[in-house]
Design a protein around this motif. Structure first.
Motif: not given
Ligand code: 3HC
Length: 308
Positions: A122-130, A153-159, A223-225, A230-231
């Protein structure tokens, strides 16, 4: 009215910020309340999947990190409800709409967190998507929303970073731990892509939201970005993304990827996801059990007013 409308149009055209004191078209107000409220609901409901693991974190360090993250999400929700309230709505009304199904929250939070590896994914993908979705929103035309995004956004980076670090640790662990991570990636990859919304061709709000610079990119662009970002991260982690059609397209300079299951997306939005009923029941219970705190705060404020 023409002067006010002209002023609004000029503000948007010049990439300036619309502020709460400014006149705005009713449609702009409505779509801003819709987007900000649903964003806030997503933050609050998003506390549940990960909160599920706070008492079962494998170490004090992981528990402290997860506690901090879930607490951040609560703060993001309150920030965003405050931004929505500058448009003349009220968080009590918005919460009622959430609980009664009158407003949405992100589909992603209707999936279960089955193992602790889910916390990392969730941290990697969900917060990454966020982050992919929210960094452009720092330039959204509505001032209070854009400013809230900068802090969030600053806190999402930590997530995102704490999730990726957790997965890196597990991937250096036992075979079972590596299998747990791969299983979580298999379950969360496609729902993470759905976070960006329906295809642009099926998005009733995107055109107008782009014209008003509420959104700065379309659903498919973001979504493309996210896929392109992620790959390489999945490669570095040593996990396989569950999409056999994923491949680098040199002429597009993007990754091609497989078709999403939009029937699943629509089904989750209709309330038929794995955890929809549980998430709303939990939110309703918390709201009802917290009523006495709200009543006490209102009574205390009234007393203070009388004595002032
Ligand atoms: N989940 C639930 N509903 C969704 C959705 C999703 N993943 N994607 C789209 N929808 C809904 C839209 O809300 C809209 O319904 P509505 O008109 O009743 O509001 C309908 O599906 C059609 O979608 P559109 O593309 O036309 O709607 P938008 O232009 O609003 O785009 C959006 C949808 C991209 C989610 C946009 O609203 C947005 O960027 N919102 C801000 C970001 C946000 O809300 N993120 C949610 C996750 S928060 C989070 O991840 C927290 C982090 O800490 C993990």
């Amino acid at each position: 009215m023409p002067d006010l409308e002209a002023h609004f149009e000029r503000t948007i055209e010049r990439d300036q910020r619309v502020e709460p004191r400014d006149w705005v078209p009713e449609g702009y107000r409505k779509t801003m309340i819709r987007q900000i409220a649903q964003h806030a609901h997503s933050e609050i409901i998003g506390m549940q999947p990960e909160g599920n693991w706070i008492t079962r974190a494998p170490s004090l360090r992981r528990k402290a990190i997860l506690l901090a993250k879930v607490q951040d999400e609560a703060g993001h929700g309150l920030y965003l409800y405050s931004a929505a309230e500058t448009l003349g709505t009220d968080r009590a009304e918005l919460t009622e709409k959430l609980i009664t199904g009158g407003q949405k929250y992100s589909s992603i939070f209707n999936y279960p967190t089955l193992t602790f590896a889910d916390v990392g994914v969730i941290g990697w993908l969900v917060d990454g998507a966020a982050i992919c979705n929210q960094v452009p929103l720092c330039r959204s035309s509505y001032g209070p929303y854009a400013r809230a995004m900068i802090r969030i956004c600053k806190e999402e980076s930590f997530h995102q970073r704490q999730g990726y670090e957790l997965l890196m640790t597990m991937m250096k662990g036992t075979r079972q731990q590596r299998e747990m991570v791969q299983d979580a990636v298999n379950r969360w990859w496609w729902p993470s892509l759905m976070m960006f919304g329906p295809p642009d061709a099926d998005s009733p709000n995107t055109a107008q939201s782009m014209a008003w610079k509420v959104k700065r990119h379309t659903n498919d662009e973001l979504r493309q970005r996210f896929v392109d970002m992620s790959v390489p991260q999945a490669d570095a982690l040593g996990v396989r993304l569950p999409d056999p059609e994923l491949s680098w397209n040199a002429s597009r300079e993007h990754y091609d990827f497989g078709a999403l299951d939009w029937d699943e997306f629509k089904n989750v939005l209709k309330g038929n996801g794995p955890c929809n009923a549980q998430r709303i029941a939990h939110r309703r219970r918390a709201h009802e059990e917290g009523a006495w705190v709200r009543e006490a705060a209102v009574a205390h404020a009234a007393k203070k007013e009388v004595s002032a």
